[in-house]
Design an enzyme around this catalytic site. Sequence first.
Site, PDB file in Angstrom:
ATOM      1  N   THR A 100       0.834  -1.207   0.000  1.00 46.38           N
ATOM      2  CA  THR A 100       0.000   0.000   0.000  1.00 46.38           C
ATOM      3  C   THR A 100       0.866   1.254   0.000  1.00 46.38           C
ATOM      4  O   THR A 100       0.481   2.292  -0.551  1.00 46.38           O
ATOM      5  CB  THR A 100      -0.921   0.009   1.238  1.00 46.38           C
ATOM      6  OG1 THR A 100      -1.707  -1.189   1.248  1.00 46.38           O
ATOM      7  CG2 THR A 100      -1.852   1.213   1.233  1.00 46.38           C
ATOM      8  N   GLY A 105      -0.965   8.240  -6.485  1.00 44.33           N
ATOM      9  CA  GLY A 105      -1.842   9.295  -6.998  1.00 44.33           C
ATOM     10  C   GLY A 105      -2.870   9.854  -6.053  1.00 44.33           C
ATOM     11  O   GLY A 105      -3.000  11.069  -5.906  1.00 44.33           O
ATOM     12  N   HIS A 296      -0.342  -0.440 -16.045  1.00 40.32           N
ATOM     13  CA  HIS A 296      -0.318   1.009 -15.846  1.00 40.32           C
ATOM     14  C   HIS A 296       0.439   1.631 -17.011  1.00 40.32           C
ATOM     15  O   HIS A 296       1.512   1.158 -17.388  1.00 40.32           O
ATOM     16  CB  HIS A 296       0.369   1.353 -14.526  1.00 40.32           C
ATOM     17  CG  HIS A 296       0.132   2.756 -14.067  1.00 40.32           C
ATOM     18  ND1 HIS A 296       0.680   3.850 -14.705  1.00 40.32           N
ATOM     19  CD2 HIS A 296      -0.615   3.255 -13.051  1.00 40.32           C
ATOM     20  CE1 HIS A 296       0.295   4.949 -14.093  1.00 40.32           C
ATOM     21  NE2 HIS A 296      -0.496   4.616 -13.088  1.00 40.32           N
ATOM     22  N   ARG A 340      -7.139   3.682 -17.985  1.00 39.72           N
ATOM     23  CA  ARG A 340      -5.787   3.129 -18.094  1.00 39.72           C
ATOM     24  C   ARG A 340      -5.636   2.099 -19.208  1.00 39.72           C
ATOM     25  O   ARG A 340      -4.611   2.065 -19.887  1.00 39.72           O
ATOM     26  CB  ARG A 340      -5.376   2.516 -16.749  1.00 39.72           C
ATOM     27  CG  ARG A 340      -5.060   3.563 -15.705  1.00 39.72           C
ATOM     28  CD  ARG A 340      -4.706   2.952 -14.377  1.00 39.72           C
ATOM     29  NE  ARG A 340      -4.316   3.998 -13.439  1.00 39.72           N
ATOM     30  CZ  ARG A 340      -4.051   3.782 -12.157  1.00 39.72           C
ATOM     31  NH1 ARG A 340      -4.141   2.557 -11.660  1.00 39.72           N
ATOM     32  NH2 ARG A 340      -3.699   4.779 -11.367  1.00 39.72           N
ATOM     33  N   GLU A 440      -6.834  -5.726  -2.625  1.00 37.93           N
ATOM     34  CA  GLU A 440      -6.508  -6.272  -3.945  1.00 37.93           C
ATOM     35  C   GLU A 440      -6.642  -7.783  -3.992  1.00 37.93           C
ATOM     36  O   GLU A 440      -6.832  -8.356  -5.069  1.00 37.93           O
ATOM     37  CB  GLU A 440      -5.094  -5.857  -4.358  1.00 37.93           C
ATOM     38  CG  GLU A 440      -4.786  -6.125  -5.816  1.00 37.93           C
ATOM     39  CD  GLU A 440      -3.436  -5.594  -6.275  1.00 37.93           C
ATOM     40  OE1 GLU A 440      -3.047  -5.898  -7.415  1.00 37.93           O
ATOM     41  OE2 GLU A 440      -2.772  -4.878  -5.490  1.00 37.93           O
ATOM     42  N   LEU A 457      -7.103   2.655  -3.375  1.00 37.60           N
ATOM     43  CA  LEU A 457      -7.010   3.035  -1.961  1.00 37.60           C
ATOM     44  C   LEU A 457      -8.403   3.156  -1.354  1.00 37.60           C
ATOM     45  O   LEU A 457      -8.614   2.837  -0.178  1.00 37.60           O
ATOM     46  CB  LEU A 457      -6.242   4.346  -1.810  1.00 37.60           C
ATOM     47  CG  LEU A 457      -4.747   4.306  -2.149  1.00 37.60           C
ATOM     48  CD1 LEU A 457      -4.096   5.661  -1.871  1.00 37.60           C
ATOM     49  CD2 LEU A 457      -4.026   3.208  -1.383  1.00 37.60           C
TER      50      LEU A 457
END
EC number: 1.3.5.1
Length: 664
Positions: A100, A105, A296, A340, A440, A457
Amino acid sequence: MSGVRGLSRLLSARRLALAKAWPTVLQTGTRGFHFTVDGNKRASAKVSDSISAQYPVVDHEFDAVVVGAGGAGLRAAFGLSEAGFNTACVTKLFPTRSHTVAAQGGINAALGNMEEDNWRWHFYDTVKGSDWLGDQDAIHYMTEQAPAAVVELENYGMPFSRTEDGKIYQRAFGGQSLKFGKGGQAHRCCCVADRTGHSLLHTLYGRSLRYDTSYFVEYFALDLLMENGECRGVIALCIEDGSIHRIRAKNTVVATGGYGRTYFSCTSAHTSTGDGTAMITRAGLPCQDLEFVQFHPTGIYGAGCLITEGCRGEGGILINSQGERFMERYAPVAKDLASRDVVSRSMTLEIREGRGCGPEKDHVYLQLHHLPPEQLATRLPGISETAMIFAGVDVTKEPIPVLPTVHYNMGGIPTNYKGQVLRHVNGQDQIVPGLYACGEAACASVHGANRLGANSLLDLVVFGRACALSIEESCRPGDKVPPIKPNAGEESVMNLDKLRFADGSIRTSELRLSMQKSMQNHAAVFRVGSVLQEGCGKISKLYGDLKHLKTFDRGMVWNTDLVETLELQNLMLCALQTIYGAEARKESRGAHAREDYKVRIDEYDYSKPIQGQQKKPFEEHWRKHTLSYVDVGTGKVTLEYRPVIDKTLNEADCATVPPAIRSY
């Protein structure tokens, strides 16, 4: 070998004798910090030799056990402790070393600090971003809870970046819009400069110190303890001294993160090895949508280090070798802030068509030097440092070389919006008693086929909290913990012993590298059937090669060779399900882009009015979740499918977003 094994057995016998004194003997040294299992609760631990005389087994009993101490695990653990549950948290890393910490961002929430905003617009963007594979009840829950989750973090002390009038600063991020896609770019991403994950993890860790949670730090979870289809805890290896611990609990929360290290180039920590996903697989339960792997757009070329989407949110642009801002051609409205998967595919096409940068023409550039230096210094300080260290680039003067890099796993352990783990029986979802998952490691599914940046997050804190609330709703502190068999966990210990004395011909590092390169070459940004089929064969062969592994450290104290081999087993199970799921899915959706099946195959053709169209049978369309199982003995993968949930939690308050052609 017999001499080594005999010596090892002798040492194991000594450890067993020492372990019998374990409940009453405190460890010495500074490593006891935040290791509260060494405190007053130690008296509840009991030593058992019912599994193996060679491996001391210490039994513990708790109301709940959380596996993993990243953002999701910490939020679940202290949420349970706050509610009065006697809670254990098992983690192979010290909490603040969890992955984490690498998120940069921000965290999405419709606070409306920069312009008018509404959580329903966030809901719409997330459904669209998922390419209509996300479950809309879970997306409804997450986006509605988002503003309160961010305010909660602020109250915990998270040092958000601020506007001039003191409000939480919110930046633009990919795939975010106003007024259901009709009002332009949204500024919804709350951030702490470009170190949001670092701040969030340390904030949650600081908060966790207020509660009496028992942390088993640097304990490697081996397997779930399952009895009659119910989860009753977890068995773990203490990396420090080699002792085995069975942690029995009425409720178990899996929050072990993703499996990004199945690939050669990724932004994930080396510890992102799919441990929870693999434990679920070994328990005979399904994993969901593992074929959806997010690349990404901006990993540093040659290093794979993450360059946050926040760079483009602050005004950065992607350019090709001709100096062209090429995203204007692929996404005329959103441009560099398209979703993305769209940006990663566009970059790959530019490189394929000869417009890549550098001597090999195999990457593109992220340009930031047109932005004011003070903006770079205040909003993107970490990126400025990372670019200099890993690319030798001064972002105030020159562009950063970037390339799509594996970043996130949309798939994982199937759960509902309450965090309860699901199995699918006779076409119906069933809750697995006593088992939860979040972060995740889980697949709620709020991300569907493609995750929007800054929703991860949010996922951590919302569903970590949801797991704690669900347990609080169904249980009371001190409820009787169901028993386990005397030899529960025996197979896990046998597997550990087999790997510890593995004497084949292949090093763990060699087999891991072969797996990672095979995944990188056969299941990348663009996929094609023949290459996927070849990849399935290669990964299956590599899975078979696990029996030929050779380990070198026969000890039990800090045996990182053994731990890495256990992690490789876990990665292999994830890789199998990823590539077989990708080969079977004959369409393109979100992050899964097939060059031989270039369109999304839904129950209707949504490029046309659906009136008069006949709905395709479930077997003939692909707007459905993949459920994968692995026969651990043979490596055979079995696939099933379950429907996507389109209904929201309250249609009157938040209407379902019907599928449409997805464009930016």
